[in-house]
Design a protein around this motif. Sequence first.
Motif, PDB file in Angstrom:
ATOM      1  N   HIS A  29     -53.361 -46.844 -47.536  1.00 25.05           N
ATOM      2  CA  HIS A  29     -52.107 -46.244 -47.976  1.00 25.05           C
ATOM      3  C   HIS A  29     -52.335 -44.870 -48.596  1.00 25.05           C
ATOM      4  CE1 HIS A  29     -49.050 -49.174 -47.043  1.00 25.05           C
ATOM      5  NE2 HIS A  29     -49.953 -50.101 -47.282  1.00 25.05           N
ATOM      6  N   GLN A  57     -52.798 -42.504 -45.664  1.00 24.18           N
ATOM      7  CA  GLN A  57     -51.511 -42.259 -45.013  1.00 24.18           C
ATOM      8  C   GLN A  57     -50.639 -41.329 -45.849  1.00 24.18           C
ATOM      9  OE1 GLN A  57     -52.307 -43.191 -41.810  1.00 24.18           O
ATOM     10  NE2 GLN A  57     -50.116 -43.480 -41.775  1.00 24.18           N
ATOM     11  N   PHE A  58     -50.614 -41.527 -47.157  1.00 22.89           N
ATOM     12  CA  PHE A  58     -49.811 -40.699 -48.048  1.00 22.89           C
ATOM     13  C   PHE A  58     -50.260 -39.245 -47.968  1.00 22.89           C
ATOM     14  CE2 PHE A  58     -49.023 -38.851 -52.263  1.00 22.89           C
ATOM     15  CZ  PHE A  58     -47.651 -39.030 -52.341  1.00 22.89           C
ATOM     16  N   ARG A 107     -52.045 -37.728 -45.521  1.00 19.70           N
ATOM     17  CA  ARG A 107     -51.830 -37.171 -44.178  1.00 19.70           C
ATOM     18  C   ARG A 107     -50.356 -36.881 -43.913  1.00 19.70           C
ATOM     19  NH1 ARG A 107     -55.801 -40.469 -40.064  1.00 19.70           N
ATOM     20  NH2 ARG A 107     -57.737 -39.601 -40.866  1.00 19.70           N
ATOM     21  N   GLU A 108     -49.475 -37.792 -44.299  1.00 23.04           N
ATOM     22  CA  GLU A 108     -48.054 -37.566 -44.074  1.00 23.04           C
ATOM     23  C   GLU A 108     -47.537 -36.428 -44.949  1.00 23.04           C
ATOM     24  OE1 GLU A 108     -45.874 -41.203 -44.400  1.00 23.04           O
ATOM     25  OE2 GLU A 108     -47.046 -42.154 -42.813  1.00 23.04           O
ATOM     26  N   GLY A 109     -48.064 -36.304 -46.163  1.00 29.20           N
ATOM     27  CA  GLY A 109     -47.684 -35.191 -47.022  1.00 29.20           C
ATOM     28  C   GLY A 109     -48.094 -33.863 -46.421  1.00 29.20           C
ATOM     29  N   HIS A 114     -48.559 -33.309 -43.251  1.00 28.65           N
ATOM     30  CA  HIS A 114     -47.733 -33.122 -42.059  1.00 28.65           C
ATOM     31  C   HIS A 114     -46.353 -32.580 -42.441  1.00 28.65           C
ATOM     32  CE1 HIS A 114     -46.311 -33.837 -37.994  1.00 28.65           C
ATOM     33  NE2 HIS A 114     -45.256 -34.445 -38.503  1.00 28.65           N
ATOM     34  N   LEU A 115     -45.766 -33.114 -43.497  1.00 24.20           N
ATOM     35  CA  LEU A 115     -44.453 -32.644 -43.932  1.00 24.20           C
ATOM     36  C   LEU A 115     -44.520 -31.218 -44.466  1.00 24.20           C
ATOM     37  CD1 LEU A 115     -42.964 -35.816 -45.626  1.00 24.20           C
ATOM     38  CD2 LEU A 115     -42.290 -34.782 -43.453  1.00 24.20           C
ATOM     39  N   GLU A 116     -45.594 -30.878 -45.178  1.00 18.42           N
ATOM     40  CA  GLU A 116     -45.748 -29.499 -45.653  1.00 18.42           C
ATOM     41  C   GLU A 116     -45.856 -28.530 -44.485  1.00 18.42           C
ATOM     42  OE1 GLU A 116     -45.607 -27.925 -48.612  1.00 18.42           O
ATOM     43  OE2 GLU A 116     -44.865 -29.845 -49.344  1.00 18.42           O
ATOM     44  N   TYR A 144     -33.380 -38.754 -44.217  1.00 12.83           N
ATOM     45  CA  TYR A 144     -34.364 -39.773 -44.520  1.00 12.83           C
ATOM     46  C   TYR A 144     -34.609 -39.813 -45.991  1.00 12.83           C
ATOM     47  CZ  TYR A 144     -35.004 -39.474 -39.532  1.00 12.83           C
ATOM     48  OH  TYR A 144     -34.785 -39.473 -38.193  1.00 12.83           O
TER      49      TYR A 144
END
Length: 71
Positions: A41, A44-45, A47-49, A51-53, A71
């Motif tokens: 987790h 994932q947190f 990597r997704e952060g 990606h969003l940046e 969302y």
Amino acid sequence: MSTIGYESWAVDLADVGPVYPFQGYEVLMVILGVAFWLFFHRIQFVREGAHLEKAKHIGDAEKVAKALERY
């Protein structure tokens, strides 16, 4: 090859006790499972952060903000 210490199953299983493999390692397996879960987790947190940046800087800022509001 037996992982529970019995060579023959010709015994009364009520007297045997646990008959699953790797008995005695339950606590270790739970600790490893929880550690893997938390590690997964965290990855994932991060990597997704990232990606969003990256997505914030691509395209029209209004479109990105509107897409993120849903969302």
